[in-house]
Design an enzyme around this catalytic site. Structure first.
Site, PDB file in Angstrom:
ATOM      1  N   ARG A  40       6.149   0.136   7.510  1.00 25.49           N
ATOM      2  CA  ARG A  40       6.877   0.004   6.245  1.00 25.49           C
ATOM      3  C   ARG A  40       6.966   1.359   5.555  1.00 25.49           C
ATOM      4  O   ARG A  40       8.007   1.718   5.003  1.00 25.49           O
ATOM      5  CB  ARG A  40       6.200  -1.007   5.324  1.00 25.49           C
ATOM      6  CG  ARG A  40       6.333  -2.446   5.789  1.00 25.49           C
ATOM      7  CD  ARG A  40       5.745  -3.418   4.778  1.00 25.49           C
ATOM      8  NE  ARG A  40       6.568  -3.503   3.565  1.00 25.49           N
ATOM      9  CZ  ARG A  40       6.182  -4.119   2.466  1.00 25.49           C
ATOM     10  NH1 ARG A  40       4.980  -4.688   2.385  1.00 25.49           N
ATOM     11  NH2 ARG A  40       6.981  -4.177   1.410  1.00 25.49           N
ATOM     12  N   CYS A  56       1.640   0.303  -3.579  1.00 26.55           N
ATOM     13  CA  CYS A  56       1.979  -0.504  -2.401  1.00 26.55           C
ATOM     14  C   CYS A  56       3.398  -1.021  -2.593  1.00 26.55           C
ATOM     15  O   CYS A  56       4.253  -0.296  -3.087  1.00 26.55           O
ATOM     16  CB  CYS A  56       0.979  -1.640  -2.211  1.00 26.55           C
ATOM     17  SG  CYS A  56       0.849  -2.745  -3.647  1.00 26.55           S
TER      18      CYS A  56
END
Length: 270
Positions: free
Chosen positions: A174, A230
């Site tokens: 990611r 995050c």
């Protein structure tokens, strides 16, 4: 070195205020249902989305709550700054650490997260389905705003106007922009380095202090601020706490995280 995590053997028999933060991102009502069924005796329940996030906000998927809401939360819980507070979830999860960060932001210093999860805790601690009777307090938080980083500050860090190392707690794929299952844009915040928060746990609990030190030593310059983020600000909390546990002195959290950043800013991929 900041002691974030506490083990069961350290809380058995002690005068502790417990906070249950079990949650399931896929089933938002599951945590409350688990609490209603069974919880550590005396524990109150804080819900990730109803209590620990401002879901009506626009700063990411789990936005930062206001000072007014946080004040109301601790007052309704009857929490005193003198209390020994232990937060737990199902173990190896980010939810207790989200509550830890918010309590630290509100000036509470005697707060720890149970290293073991609920399943281990109930082997040695009494449980019940009865909700405790709480006497509300009039406590006024003493805010530690230096722990919280907003979008404007991150923008200044990215262009070099402020000192700080951003650390992305998501998976490497990611971070590199190879896969993005949630957000509409793949990649990471420019200048950020990557450390997958999943490396901080094993078998349902967070790693021992000495192992965290070994894993995180050398990740960034300890003389500079480090800022964890995050996707939505939830799984960054374990990285935030583990950096503190590993000896980083100036640790901050960008609660808005990547989902907030991509609303109006460019990203990098690699």
């Amino acid at each position: 070195m900041n002691k974030v995590f506490v083990e069961l053997k350290e809380v058995v028999g002690g005068q502790v205020r417990f906070i249950d933060t079990r949650f399931d991102l896929a089933r938002p009502l599951a945590g409350r249902e688990m609490y209603n069924l069974e919880h550590i005796e005396g524990a109150i329940y804080w819900d990730l989305e109803q209590d620990l996030s401002d879901m009506a906000g626009e700063q990411g998927r789990h936005p930062m709550i206001s000072k007014e809401k946080m004040t109301n939360l601790v007052q309704q819980a009857g929490l005193s700054p003198k209390d020994s507070i232990v937060i737990y979830d199902q173990g190896g999860s980010p939810f207790a650490l989200r509550a830890y960060f918010l309590l630290e932001w509100a000036g509470y210093s005697n707060v720890h997260v149970l290293r073991e999860g609920f399943a281990e805790a109930i082997k040695v601690l009494p449980v019940t389905d009865v909700k405790p009777i709480i006497q509300h307090s009039e406590v006024t938080p003493e805010w530690k705003d230096e722990l919280y980083v907003d979008l404007e500050k991150v923008q200044k860090i990215v262009v070099g106007q402020l000192e700080g190392q951003l650390i992305d707690a998501r998976s490497a794929v990611r971070y590199r922009g190879e896969v993005e299952p949630i957000d509409p844009i793949a990649g990471h915040i420019p200048t950020a380095i990557n450390f997958d928060w999943e490396q901080l746990k094993n078998d349902g609990q967070f790693l021992a202090n000495e192992v965290l030190v070994e894993k995180l030593d050398g990740l960034a310059d300890k003389a500079k601020p480090v800022i964890a983020y995050c996707g939505s600000g939830v799984t960054a909390a374990p990285l935030y706490a583990s950096l503190k546990e590993a000896g980083y002195e100036n640790v901050q959290l960008y609660v808005g995280s990547y989902s907030d950043w991509i609303r109006e800013n460019e990203v990098e991929t690699e």
